[in-house]
Design an enzyme around this catalytic site. Structure first.
Site, PDB file in Angstrom:
ATOM      1  N   SER A  32       0.869  -1.175   0.000  1.00  0.00           N
ATOM      2  CA  SER A  32       0.000   0.000   0.000  1.00  0.00           C
ATOM      3  C   SER A  32       0.907   1.226   0.000  1.00  0.00           C
ATOM      4  O   SER A  32       2.071   1.151   0.417  1.00  0.00           O
ATOM      5  CB  SER A  32      -0.875   0.004   1.257  1.00  0.00           C
ATOM      6  N   TYR A  37      -2.411  -1.648  10.027  1.00  0.00           N
ATOM      7  CA  TYR A  37      -2.428  -1.710   8.562  1.00  0.00           C
ATOM      8  C   TYR A  37      -1.104  -1.199   8.000  1.00  0.00           C
ATOM      9  O   TYR A  37      -0.480  -1.848   7.155  1.00  0.00           O
ATOM     10  CB  TYR A  37      -3.594  -0.884   8.013  1.00  0.00           C
TER      11      TYR A  37
END
Length: 251
Positions: A142, A155
């Site tokens: 990401s 995350y």
């Protein structure tokens, strides 16, 4: 050099969002795509969509954060297809909460789903990729592998871990002709980011203001990078982390 005819690709979390966008791209390039996810109904819908487009696809259900289910997944894949050439570790989740409010169970859920699953699948895929004479691993990170977010500690940590784990296996398995790379999606319009926009005030406006192309990405924007990293075109590319973010990281 982008032809994937005769190749078998496994895409975890391939029943929606970025995973489905990549699965579609790989299938359009000629691969037989095996979609894996926990939600059988969602996987069946994805399979109908792919097969309805005349693409070669099948489905094997698994929770890839569970070691026993991963072992069963790869055993079934081997029995059904006899080989594996491409692994896309896309399964992921996020729990949005300030660090001081995050529970250990929530931290563990995100880390297991995003990072431990990639380890389990890479380990299980290794003998199949080696037997095929080499192969491609695409791990989904990401842009939050690069940037921080106050509401997404586990995350961010898991996606940063994806990048470093990718570099480790790229070095370890280079002698087996296995290339491993990470893709770092930017702000892509998926079910996960719909939740982010609902929970993080002003996120939509900030994204649109910063992305030079002034739009959110679409799952199909990830198809091209998947085909490149899965094909002979990337045989001399390994251990990289490639942003696909519409220019967000450089703006």
């Amino acid at each position: 050099m982008f032809d994937l005819a005769g190749k078998v690709a496994l895409v975890t979390g391939g029943n929606g969002g970025i995973g489905l966008g990549m699965a579609r791209g790989l299938a359009q390039a000629g691969a037989h795509v095996v979609v894996s996810g926990r939600n059988r109904e969602k996987s069946a819908a994805a399979l109908r969509a792919l097969q309805g487009e005349g693409l070669a696809a099948s489905e094997i259900a698994a929770d890839v954060a569970d070691e026993a289910q991963v072992q069963a997944l790869f055993a079934q894949l081997r029995d059904q297809h006899g080989r594996l050439d491409i692994l896309v570790n896309n399964a992921g989740t996020s729990i949005r909460r300030q660090p001081q409010d995050m529970t250990l169970a929530e931290w563990t859920t995100v880390m297991d789903t995003n990072l431990t699953s990639a380890f389990l699948c890479c380990r299980a895929a290794y003998p199949l990729l080696k037997a095929a004479g080499g192969g491609k691993i695409i791990n989904i990170g990401s842009i939050l592998s690069i940037f921080g977010a106050p509401y997404a500690g586990p995350y961010c940590a898991s996606k940063g871990g994806i990048v470093q784990y990718t570099r480790s296996i790229a070095l370890a398995w280079a002698k087996e002709n296995i290339q491993a790379n990470a893709v770092l999606p930017g702000w892509i319009d998926t079910e996960m980011t719909v939740g982010a926009r609902e929970q993080v005030p002003g996120l939509n406006e900030r994204v649109l203001a910063r992305v030079p192309v002034a739009r959110w990405g679409k799952p199909e924007d990830l198809a091209g990078i998947a085909v490149f990293l899965a094909s002979k075109a990337s045989d001399f590319v390994t251990g990289t982390a490639i942003p696909v973010d519409g220019g967000y990281a450089i703006a």
